[in-house]
Write an enzyme that holds these catalytic residues in place. Structure first.
Site, short mmCIF file in Angstrom:
data_model
loop_
_atom_site.label_atom_id
_atom_site.label_comp_id
_atom_site.label_asym_id
_atom_site.label_seq_id
_atom_site.Cartn_x
_atom_site.Cartn_y
_atom_site.Cartn_z
N ALA A 35 0.82 -1.21 0.00
CA ALA A 35 0.00 0.00 0.00
C ALA A 35 0.86 1.27 0.00
CB ALA A 35 -0.92 0.00 1.21
N TYR A 105 2.16 -14.88 1.82
CA TYR A 105 3.27 -15.53 2.53
C TYR A 105 4.08 -14.39 3.12
CZ TYR A 105 1.85 -19.40 -0.45
OH TYR A 105 1.11 -20.36 -1.08
N ASN A 166 -6.82 1.23 5.74
CA ASN A 166 -6.41 -0.02 5.08
C ASN A 166 -6.61 -1.24 5.97
OD1 ASN A 166 -5.52 -0.06 2.38
ND2 ASN A 166 -3.82 1.27 2.90
N TYR A 167 -7.81 -1.44 6.48
CA TYR A 167 -8.08 -2.59 7.34
C TYR A 167 -7.97 -3.90 6.55
CZ TYR A 167 -10.46 -5.93 10.31
OH TYR A 167 -10.76 -7.03 11.06
N ARG A 168 -7.19 -4.83 7.08
CA ARG A 168 -7.04 -6.14 6.45
C ARG A 168 -7.53 -7.19 7.44
NH1 ARG A 168 -6.63 -3.30 2.74
NH2 ARG A 168 -4.92 -3.09 1.25
N ALA A 255 -6.75 1.05 -6.11
CA ALA A 255 -7.49 2.31 -6.35
C ALA A 255 -7.38 3.24 -5.15
CB ALA A 255 -8.95 2.02 -6.66
N GLY A 256 -7.49 2.66 -3.97
CA GLY A 256 -7.43 3.48 -2.76
C GLY A 256 -6.08 4.16 -2.61
N ASP A 257 -5.02 3.42 -2.89
CA ASP A 257 -3.67 3.99 -2.77
C ASP A 257 -3.46 5.08 -3.83
OD1 ASP A 257 -3.25 2.05 -0.80
OD2 ASP A 257 -2.52 0.61 -2.29
P1 ATP Z 1 -8.55 -0.64 -2.41
O1 ATP Z 1 -9.26 -1.71 -3.17
O2 ATP Z 1 -7.33 -0.17 -3.14
O3 ATP Z 1 -8.32 -0.92 -0.97
P2 ATP Z 1 -10.31 1.44 -1.42
O4 ATP Z 1 -11.45 0.65 -0.89
O5 ATP Z 1 -9.35 2.06 -0.46
O6 ATP Z 1 -9.53 0.61 -2.52
P3 ATP Z 1 -12.11 2.74 -3.24
O7 ATP Z 1 -13.04 3.65 -2.54
O8 ATP Z 1 -12.61 1.45 -3.72
O9 ATP Z 1 -10.82 2.61 -2.33
O10 ATP Z 1 -11.50 3.49 -4.50
C1 ATP Z 1 -10.66 4.60 -4.35
C2 ATP Z 1 -10.93 5.61 -5.43
O11 ATP Z 1 -10.71 5.02 -6.71
C3 ATP Z 1 -12.36 6.12 -5.45
O12 ATP Z 1 -12.55 7.17 -4.53
C4 ATP Z 1 -12.46 6.56 -6.90
O13 ATP Z 1 -11.80 7.80 -7.08
C5 ATP Z 1 -11.66 5.51 -7.64
N1 ATP Z 1 -12.54 4.41 -8.07
C6 ATP Z 1 -12.80 3.26 -7.43
N2 ATP Z 1 -13.68 2.51 -8.12
C7 ATP Z 1 -13.98 3.22 -9.24
C8 ATP Z 1 -14.83 3.00 -10.38
N3 ATP Z 1 -15.57 1.90 -10.51
N4 ATP Z 1 -14.86 3.96 -11.34
C9 ATP Z 1 -14.12 5.09 -11.23
N5 ATP Z 1 -13.31 5.35 -10.19
C10 ATP Z 1 -13.24 4.44 -9.20
#
Ligand code: ATP
Length: 314
Positions: A35, A105, A166-168, A255-257
């Protein structure tokens, strides 16, 4: 010095390139992911200088990670390469067309050996921003202590602290994580969470309620990442929202990162709340529409391509 310091665990990745369970001879792609290094790569591609602190094994996968980070322009001078412990590894199968299975792992391996002694507090105190994630605290007692050493060093020097939950669930219980997250939220200036993650600390509520409840714990910037809905934030007391971009979903991991990298980049550029959320969404859109955790992250000159309506840029 560098603008941004981050720390954590980064592992090698073997990702199947065809559908089905792993079998002898199945084709796969070798890469890596973590991350915090995803965020560092995003920031580096956007023109900011970033350092990553972490541990790798003195093995082919450890060298692969370190070399790739260096190639992305990240300062890896504080990375410790251990000869007596292996680099962590993720295996990603495309089990069916719609279901991805990741096997880790990592337990007891290099990343989890991070300790407070690995943290260069002077590097942090000369930077503008420290970014940490909730994953590191779940890895080991010493890794958790390292996070707190870094956060305290930043705070005592007035360096901004950014924290992504980033809860796992595979690494620790929700109860144990919630206590640690609450402590980190209270010490952070900028907090990123998903709705369910936020509820772990402040209880269930509307998006607005959970965001404001997190603000009440101390941070001046709280951003909820809402997937295809974009982002919702309370920044310096003001509410701000920004819709996600309309793109084809190829791979949601990372996407979150990517969002965090975009947001922090705009913050470092002194842009306002709306532009921070916008750049976060643009980077998130790049990430979800390319396969790989970080491979799709944009360079600064590419940010504008998401604003255009043309599919082909010449
Ligand atoms: P991760 O899977 O990396 O842990 P997350 O849960 O931290 O992701 P999300 O909210 O899923 O983060 O996505 C982060 C950002 O990515 C969203 O705020 C948005 O900007 C973009 N995003 C995610 N999904 C989509 C989508 N289907 N279409 C367009 N943008 C998206």
């Amino acid at each position: 010095g560098v603008q941004v310091v981050t720390l954590g665990e980064t592992m090698a990745l073997v990702a199947a390139t065809t559908t089905g369970a792993f079998t002898v001879g199945a084709p796969a792609r070798i890469s890596f992911g973590g991350a915090e290094t995803n965020v560092a790569i995003g920031l580096s591609r956007l023109g900011h200088s970033a350092a990553w602190i972490g541990r790798l094994g003195a093995d082919p996968l450890g060298f692969l990670v370190k070399d790739a980070l260096r190639a992305e322009g990240i300062d890896v001078s504080r990375v410790r390469v251990d000869s007596d412990v292996a680099t962590g590894l993720m295996l990603r199968e495309h089990r069916t067309a719609d279901r991805v299975r990741v096997s880790y792992y990592r337990r007891g391996l290099a990343g989890s050996r991070l300790t407070p002694a690995d943290i260069d507090t002077e590097l942090i105190q000369r930077a503008g921003l420290l970014h940490v994630s909730g994953i590191t605290s779940a890895l080991s007692e010493s890794a958790r202590a390292a996070v707190h050493t870094a956060v305290e060093a930043a705070r005592s020097a007035g360096v901004l602290v950014s924290f992504d939950f980033n809860y796992r669930a595979a690494l620790w219980s929700a109860r144990e994580a919630a206590a640690e997250f609450e402590s980190l939220v209270a010490q952070a200036d900028i907090v990123f969470a998903g709705e369910e993650e936020a509820a772990m600390v402040v209880g269930e509520g509307s998006v607005d309620e959970v965001t404001k409840a997190l603000v009440a714990l101390g941070p001046r910037q709280v951003v909820l990442k809402r997937g295809g809905e974009g982002a919702y934030a309370v920044i310096d007391g003001e509410t701000a929202t920004s819709p996600a971009l309309k793109v084809s979903l190829i791979d949601p991991v990372g996407a979150g990162d990517a969002f965090v990298a975009g947001y922090l980049s705009a913050l470092l550029d002194d842009l306002g709340p709306a532009e921070r959320l916008r750049r976060g969404n643009v980077c998130g859109a790049f990430a979800v529409s390319v396969s790989g955790d970080w491979e799709g992250l944009p360079r600064r000159s590419e940010l504008a391509t998401m604003d255009g309506t043309e599919n082909v840029a010449r």
